[in-house]
Design an enzyme around this catalytic site. Structure first.
Site, PDB file in Angstrom:
ATOM      1  N   LYS A   1       0.843  -1.203   0.000  1.00  0.00           N
ATOM      2  CA  LYS A   1       0.000   0.000   0.000  1.00  0.00           C
ATOM      3  C   LYS A   1       0.881   1.256   0.000  1.00  0.00           C
ATOM      4  CE  LYS A   1      -0.442  -0.488   4.956  1.00  0.00           C
ATOM      5  NZ  LYS A   1      -1.164   0.044   6.067  1.00  0.00           N
TER       6      LYS A   1
ATOM      7  N   TYR B   1      15.701  30.799   3.989  1.00  0.00           N
ATOM      8  CA  TYR B   1      14.518  31.524   4.458  1.00  0.00           C
ATOM      9  C   TYR B   1      14.572  31.803   5.950  1.00  0.00           C
ATOM     10  CZ  TYR B   1      12.107  30.557   0.044  1.00  0.00           C
ATOM     11  OH  TYR B   1      11.736  30.499  -1.260  1.00  0.00           O
TER      12      TYR B   1
HETATM   13  C1  LIG Z   1      -3.615  -4.932   8.031  1.00  0.00           C
HETATM   14  C2  LIG Z   1      -2.150  -4.641   7.964  1.00  0.00           C
HETATM   15  N1  LIG Z   1      -1.295  -5.664   7.978  1.00  0.00           N
HETATM   16  C3  LIG Z   1       0.045  -5.463   7.919  1.00  0.00           C
HETATM   17  C4  LIG Z   1       0.567  -4.184   7.863  1.00  0.00           C
HETATM   18  C5  LIG Z   1       2.057  -4.017   7.793  1.00  0.00           C
HETATM   19  O1  LIG Z   1       2.543  -3.299   8.872  1.00  0.00           O
HETATM   20  P1  LIG Z   1       4.118  -3.042   9.031  1.00  0.00           P
HETATM   21  O2  LIG Z   1       4.503  -2.102   7.950  1.00  0.00           O
HETATM   22  O3  LIG Z   1       4.243  -2.438  10.387  1.00  0.00           O
HETATM   23  O4  LIG Z   1       4.764  -4.373   8.878  1.00  0.00           O
HETATM   24  C6  LIG Z   1      -0.308  -3.101   7.847  1.00  0.00           C
HETATM   25  C7  LIG Z   1       0.236  -1.738   7.807  1.00  0.00           C
HETATM   26  O5  LIG Z   1      -0.172  -0.834   8.446  1.00  0.00           O
HETATM   27  C8  LIG Z   1      -1.700  -3.339   7.906  1.00  0.00           C
HETATM   28  O6  LIG Z   1      -2.566  -2.316   7.893  1.00  0.00           O
END
Ligand SMILES: Cc1ncc(COP(=O)(O)O)c(C=O)c1O
Length: 332
Positions: free
Chosen positions: A5, A229
């Site tokens: 994601k 700045y």
């Molecule tokens: C449902 C879910 N599983 C796994 C993860 C992976 O988390 P991490 O990046 O802490 O391993 C996330 C990330 O937020 C998540 O939302």
């Protein structure tokens, strides 16, 4: 499941997908992220971790052969009322204590029974069901909530056939009890430490991303003169200053505290004054620099966690903030 994601935590979802041909599945948050992967020809299983946000997303999910999370009753209703081109693999999310997404453990048995009906129906809407939960405090190994969540998850899934999953990166580090059938690492895949009390190096993780930018100007700033700045940094003595072509418009954090540095020819050079949109200034007093020299903002030699610390944030956020204009090169 490789978490992809937010454009693969800022690393570029398409580049990362092709670098992980052995992943059993990819995890994304939104439908659009899955569409991007499918349109680029990614055929691996993809799990939509926030599930459908409207009923028509379920039909899209089926058409794209995605697995979807169901975390609330409305989504189950949508599934019942939807017309799908093929049955969906459902990841049923149970809220074991994080209280963000998920059905209550007390409701799991009845929802699982309903999903089983949809699976057995003559025109099945469900292909298979995986039960999942998410850990709120796995990055704090002594936090009591983690054991409570594990217990609740074990209780809810006891006697339930099918696969199970609870661990993110930090959960995965807690040992085999958290392994179940699927683990869902995100940050650690990219070489980031999921824990404050352990560096990536201590955990045997290697940085995937190296953020670099060239020096585009070198000047000597006379004692008493300022840079940037707000004239917030004033030279105490004549100082050789390098201007580096990176700023908050690229995702380098604007608010880093005094003491923040970058790496140049193996030397740590202090940031001077404010970070601007496309540039930042560094102290070249201790290093022999030329125009065009490459500065490492974070990467294998300067852990992103250090920069996150200077910026009062976490590695996740720095990765995700890398903007579209930053050119990504993928090394074989
Ligand atoms: C449902 C879910 N599983 C796994 C993860 C992976 O988390 P991490 O990046 O802490 O391993 C996330 C990330 O937020 C998540 O939302």
């Amino acid at each position: 499941m490789a978490l992809m994601k937010a454009d693969a935590y800022g690393h570029g979802a398409l580049g990362i997908a092709s670098a992980l041909p052995d992943a059993d599945a990819f995890g994304v948050a939104y439908l659009g992220e899955a569409v991007q992967l499918r349109e680029a020809g990614v055929r691996a299983p993809i799990v939509l971790l926030e599930g459908a946000m409207a009923i028509d997303e379920l039909a899209y999910a089926a058409a794209l052969d995605l697995a979807v999370v169901i975390h609330q009753h409305e989504q189950l209703q949508w599934l019942k009322n939807s017309s799908l081109s093929r049955p969906l693999t459902i990841w049923l999310k149970v809220d074991t204590g994080m209280h963000r997404l998920g059905i209550a453990p007390s409701e799991a048995a009845s929802v699982l029974a309903e999903l089983e009906c949809l699976q057995r129906a003559p025109d099945p809407k469900v292909r298979e069901v995986v039960v999942m939960s998410h850990l709120a405090c796995a990055d704090l190994p002594d936090h009591p909530m983690t054991a409570q969540q594990l217990k609740a998850f074990q209780e809810v899934t006891r006697g339930v056939g099918g696969q199970r999953s609870i661990a993110n990166s930090a959960g995965l580090l807690l040992g085999d009890d958290f392994g179940f059938d699927w683990v869902r690492p995100g940050i650690m895949l990219y070489g980031g430490s999921p824990r404050n009390d352990r560096s990536a190096e201590q955990l045997g993780l290697r940085a995937v991303m190296k953020l670099v930018a060239p020096i585009i100007a070198i000047r000597t700033v006379a004692a008493g003169e300022s840079v940037g700045y707000g004239a917030s940094w004033v030279a105490e003595r004549d100082t050789r200053v390098g201007i580096v072509a990176v700023g908050y418009g690229d995702g380098y954090p604007r608010h880093v505290r005094a003491g923040a540095c970058v790496l140049l020819h193996g030397c740590e050079c202090l940031l001077l004054g404010r970070v601007s949109m496309d540039m930042l200034a560094i102290d070249l007093s201790a290093v022999n620099a030329q125009l065009g020299d490459e500065v490492e903002l974070w990467g294998p030699s300067l852990p992103v966690e250090r920069v996150a610390n200077w910026a009062g944030t976490i590695n996740y956020e720095l990765f995700c903030q890398i903007t579209g204009r930053v050119r990504r090169e993928y090394l074989p």
